[in-house]
Design an enzyme around this catalytic site. Structure first.
Site, mmCIF file in Angstrom:
data_model
loop_
_atom_site.group_PDB
_atom_site.id
_atom_site.type_symbol
_atom_site.label_atom_id
_atom_site.label_comp_id
_atom_site.label_asym_id
_atom_site.label_seq_id
_atom_site.Cartn_x
_atom_site.Cartn_y
_atom_site.Cartn_z
ATOM 1 N N LYS A 153 8.133 14.522 -12.652
ATOM 2 C CA LYS A 153 9.046 14.796 -11.537
ATOM 3 C C LYS A 153 9.826 16.099 -11.743
ATOM 4 O O LYS A 153 9.793 16.687 -12.820
ATOM 5 C CB LYS A 153 10.001 13.619 -11.332
ATOM 6 C CG LYS A 153 9.316 12.273 -11.238
ATOM 7 C CD LYS A 153 8.362 12.137 -10.058
ATOM 8 C CE LYS A 153 7.678 10.798 -10.201
ATOM 9 N NZ LYS A 153 6.929 10.263 -9.160
HETATM 10 C C1 LIG Z 1 6.711 8.654 -9.333
HETATM 11 C C2 LIG Z 1 7.008 7.910 -8.085
HETATM 12 C C3 LIG Z 1 7.651 6.687 -8.139
HETATM 13 C C4 LIG Z 1 7.893 5.947 -9.430
HETATM 14 O O1 LIG Z 1 8.757 6.523 -10.255
HETATM 15 P P1 LIG Z 1 8.829 6.001 -11.786
HETATM 16 O O2 LIG Z 1 10.094 6.571 -12.278
HETATM 17 O O3 LIG Z 1 7.624 6.540 -12.461
HETATM 18 O O4 LIG Z 1 8.840 4.524 -11.718
HETATM 19 C C5 LIG Z 1 8.006 6.083 -6.960
HETATM 20 N N1 LIG Z 1 7.728 6.633 -5.778
HETATM 21 C C6 LIG Z 1 7.077 7.800 -5.676
HETATM 22 C C7 LIG Z 1 6.798 8.365 -4.325
HETATM 23 C C8 LIG Z 1 6.680 8.466 -6.825
HETATM 24 O O5 LIG Z 1 5.991 9.615 -6.737
#
Ligand SMILES: *Cc1c(COP(=O)(O)O)cnc(C)c1O
Length: 326
Positions: free
Chosen positions: A123
């Site tokens: 992210k």
């Molecule tokens: C990465 C992601 C998540 C999950 O996030 P985590 O912290 O890995 O649990 C949820 N929604 C979207 C759209 C994502 O891209």
């Protein structure tokens, strides 16, 4: 997101409306509280959850809307907020892609009752694993903090730590869902870099968009409206398949041959075996998500990408597209 839905007391019999054009965890958290995920298709141009589709899916069982800011471009969150308030529904935003994004100068995280960010390794800012919920509701904040740490009530926990008392109270079955202090330290340093990293993402996106506008008959870019500030988490490019002699898979293979890694965001959830068998979904249910999925590629975009890297991706995409133009 899981704790947010629990904090809202959602459970069996409840429905939560979300997009099928997302990562599976967006829908899983709804299932984990015992509620039912109801998909609302995306807008064909923006690929964001379509507020009209949301409205169409509201029933007497609907309790919340869980929109996603796909790619870090804000969805139509203000329209969704209006729908939610007129129908007395909660909004929990999946802002996994949207750290630093804003709508008309309102930062994502300041708009809905609850907004959930991800700090997973891929992210825009990261703590390795983990995330953050923002809310301006004191009661929900309290409940979230209790749920994330064994269901131990915060007041009692504070007493325990400050006064050196051994006493604490368990109010409900909680989870071990806290960020570690190591991760929090990394997160704080990431936070200071976020504006700079977002500015670099924007530069890369602008270079891509300027270049790909020149081959607009072959590929389609996402154009943000003037009223939003995107986080540019992804750079999705849609192929005009009817104008090309190769399909999306071949396009990806060609990029791979040039050492360019790409991905596909996302395989619509209603095409996944689980959502088909659990809810009877099938191909054709959400045509806009399917149409986007068939022709989409996420190009590399990250703050450390050099000027040459960006130029190389632009040249490669342009070469492959023009060489396979009909
Ligand atoms: C990465 C992601 C998540 C999950 O996030 P985590 O912290 O890995 O649990 C949820 N929604 C979207 C759209 C994502 O891209």
């Amino acid at each position: 997101m899981h704790l947010s839905l629990l904090a809202l007391d959602l459970g069996p019999g409840d429905e939560v409306i979300t997009t099928p054009f997302t990562f599976c965890s967006t829908a899983h958290v709804i299932e984990h509280v015992g509620a039912r995920p109801i998909f609302a298709d995306v807008d064909p141009v923006s690929m964001q959850i379509d507020p009209n589709e949301v409205e169409r899916r509201i029933t007497s069982r609907t309790k919340a809307i869980l929109p996603v800011h796909y790619g870090g471009h804000p969805c139509e969150i203000e329209t969704i907020a209006d729908i939610a308030s007129s129908r007395r529904l909660s909004v929990v935003e999946d802002a996994a892609h949207a750290v630093g994004a804003a709508v008309r100068e309102r930062p994502i995280g300041s708009i809905s009752t609850l907004t959930c960010f991800s700090f997973y390794a891929t992210k825009n800012i990261t703590t390795g694993e983990g995330g953050m919920v923002t809310t301006n509701d004191a009661a929900l904040s309290e409940r979230l903090q209790r749920l994330r740490l064994h269901g131990i009530s915060r007041d009692a926990w504070k007493r325990y730590r400050q006064g050196g008392s051994w006493y604490y109270e368990v109010a409900e079955p909680g989870f071990k869902a806290n960020l570690t202090d190591f991760q929090a330290a990394l997160g704080l340093s990431q936070l200071t870099k976020e504006p700079r990293m977002r500015a670099r993402r924007k530069e890369i996106a602008q270079s891509y968009s300027a270049a790909f506008t020149k081959i607009a008959d072959l590929v389609e870019i996402v154009v943000p409206s003037d009223s939003v500030r995107p986080a540019w988490h992804l750079y999705p490019l849609r192929l005009h398949l009817e104008a090309l002699t190769i399909d999306r898979a071949t396009f990806i293979t060609e990029l791979e041959a040039r050492n360019i890694g790409t991905s596909v965001h996302f395989i619509p959830l209603h095409l996944q075996p689980h959502f088909q068998s659990a809810y009877g979904h099938s191909l054709g249910d959400f045509p806009n998500s399917e149409a986007a999925y068939e022709r989409i590629i996420s190009l590399p975009i990250y703050p450390d990408m050099t000027h040459d890297d960006v130029g190389y991706v632009i040249d490669s995409v342009t070469d492959i597209a023009t060489a396979s133009a009909r």
